[in-house]
Design a protein around this motif. Structure first.
Motif, short mmCIF file in Angstrom:
data_model
loop_
_atom_site.label_atom_id
_atom_site.label_comp_id
_atom_site.label_asym_id
_atom_site.label_seq_id
_atom_site.Cartn_x
_atom_site.Cartn_y
_atom_site.Cartn_z
N ARG A 1 41.11 53.26 45.26
CA ARG A 1 39.93 52.48 45.24
C ARG A 1 40.20 50.95 45.36
N LEU A 2 40.95 50.85 44.52
CA LEU A 2 41.20 49.16 44.32
C LEU A 2 41.66 48.64 45.60
N ALA A 3 42.59 49.56 46.19
CA ALA A 3 43.06 48.70 47.80
C ALA A 3 41.88 48.98 48.60
N GLY A 4 41.02 49.77 48.50
CA GLY A 4 39.68 49.66 49.71
C GLY A 4 38.97 48.72 49.03
N GLN A 5 38.61 48.20 47.82
CA GLN A 5 37.69 47.17 47.46
C GLN A 5 38.45 45.97 48.01
N LEU A 6 39.73 45.59 47.66
CA LEU A 6 40.51 44.59 47.98
C LEU A 6 40.44 44.34 49.36
N ALA A 7 40.50 45.48 50.41
CA ALA A 7 40.34 45.39 51.93
C ALA A 7 39.08 44.92 52.21
N ARG A 8 37.98 45.32 51.56
CA ARG A 8 36.64 44.74 51.85
C ARG A 8 36.50 43.41 51.44
N ARG B 1 42.86 36.67 45.12
CA ARG B 1 43.36 35.64 44.37
C ARG B 1 43.12 35.93 42.70
N ASN B 2 42.18 36.71 42.43
CA ASN B 2 42.03 37.12 40.99
C ASN B 2 42.69 38.14 40.56
N VAL B 3 43.96 38.75 41.22
CA VAL B 3 44.57 39.68 40.86
C VAL B 3 45.54 39.20 39.72
N PRO B 4 46.20 38.11 40.00
CA PRO B 4 46.92 37.55 38.91
C PRO B 4 46.31 37.20 37.56
N ARG B 5 44.92 37.00 37.53
CA ARG B 5 44.20 36.88 36.27
C ARG B 5 43.94 38.07 35.66
N THR B 6 44.00 39.18 36.41
CA THR B 6 43.93 40.50 35.74
C THR B 6 44.99 40.97 35.23
N VAL B 7 46.31 40.52 35.77
CA VAL B 7 47.62 40.72 35.33
C VAL B 7 47.98 40.16 33.62
N ARG B 8 47.27 38.84 33.98
CA ARG B 8 47.46 37.95 32.80
C ARG B 8 46.66 38.16 31.55
N SER B 9 45.52 39.09 31.87
CA SER B 9 44.54 39.42 31.05
C SER B 9 44.75 40.73 30.21
N GLN B 10 45.80 41.51 30.18
CA GLN B 10 46.07 42.78 29.60
C GLN B 10 46.27 42.35 28.17
N GLY B 11 45.42 43.24 27.35
CA GLY B 11 45.60 42.99 25.94
C GLY B 11 44.13 43.50 25.46
N PHE C 1 42.41 47.15 36.41
CA PHE C 1 42.56 47.11 37.82
C PHE C 1 41.35 47.63 38.58
N ASP C 2 40.30 47.06 38.49
CA ASP C 2 38.91 47.62 39.08
C ASP C 2 38.20 46.50 39.26
N PHE C 3 36.95 46.61 40.13
CA PHE C 3 35.95 45.78 40.43
C PHE C 3 35.02 45.95 39.37
N GLY C 4 34.32 44.83 39.08
CA GLY C 4 33.10 44.94 38.23
C GLY C 4 32.08 44.39 39.17
N VAL C 5 30.44 44.86 38.85
CA VAL C 5 29.63 44.44 39.48
C VAL C 5 28.58 44.10 38.48
N THR C 6 27.93 42.87 38.61
CA THR C 6 27.23 42.28 37.70
C THR C 6 25.72 41.67 38.32
N THR C 7 24.67 41.62 38.01
CA THR C 7 23.72 40.92 38.58
C THR C 7 22.74 39.98 37.62
N PHE C 8 22.69 38.77 38.25
CA PHE C 8 22.06 37.67 37.48
C PHE C 8 20.61 37.44 37.97
#
Length: 207
Positions: A12-19, A25-35, A192-199
């Motif tokens: 699912r993540l691979a498909g989201q990133l392909a689209r 560019r935010n994958v490293p931020r996810t890696v650093r945010s584990q905790g 390691f997944d997408f989030g969706v938010t509306t403002f």
């Protein structure tokens, strides 16, 4: 998560990133945010959403959130006043302990008595109309919370609904249809997944 679950998540993540290749560019931020959220201090929202919040939350902002955690830490460092409503007693106790000496944070435990979230939803009603700069709806009973919060958002302020793609949040989208909106999605902290938010931005005079 078992192996088949990990495989499905990876696909699912691979498909989201392909689209949305810009999110690589935010994958490293996810890696650093584990905790844990209270240790990492980031909202459990997509990084593009956090970046957008960083544009609209400032030293004079009054923020109200349904559901506390890393977002409370993040808002506390930026806003004038943060009110965080939490239904879970153990998590609320952790938040109260964490922010006991933080004067601009008000953590309120509002229990779901008998399984009812009436008091939880109504917690925003103690605020005057047109008084809140940002309301983040990221807890329980989100449609009802969004509807209750609408009159409390100041003209020009924002109501933010996380996981806004869920079909059963449709009534919130319908009620907020007159307000200009933008939906953002992308890689998020902690998972390691997408989030969706509306403002939604409440129209101001002259808009």
């Amino acid at each position: 998560m078992n192996l088949p679950g990990k495989i499905r998540t990876g696909r699912r993540l691979a498909g989201q990133l392909a689209r949305t290749p810009s999110e690589l560019r935010n994958v490293p931020r996810t890696v650093r945010s584990q905790g844990t959220p209270l240790d990492v201090g980031l909202p459990w929202l997509a990084f593009v959403v956090i970046d957008r919040l960083d544009e609209i939350v400032g030293p004079e902002s009054s923020v109200f959130e349904f559901g506390g955690g890393g977002s409370t830490v993040w808002f506390a460092e930026r806003a004038r006043q943060v009110t965080s409503i939490e239904h879970d007693p153990e998590w609320a106790a952790l938040l109260e302990e964490r922010f006991a000496a933080t004067p601009n944070v008000d953590v309120r435990h509002v229990a779901a008595a008998g399984g009812s979230y009436d008091e939880y939803v109504a917690s925003v009603e103690s605020f005057p109309d047109d008084s809140l700069d940002v309301v983040l709806v990221d807890g329980r009973s989100r449609v009802r919370c969004a509807l209750a919060a609408m009159p409390k958002v100041r003209p020009g302020g924002f109501l933010v609904l996380d996981d806004s793609q869920r079909k059963y949040y449709g009534p919130a989208h319908e009620a907020l249809a007159p307000w200009p909106h933008e939906t953002l999605q992308g890689m998020a902290p902690y998972k390691f997944d997408f989030g969706v938010t509306t403002f939604w931005r409440r129209p101001a005079e002259g808009d």
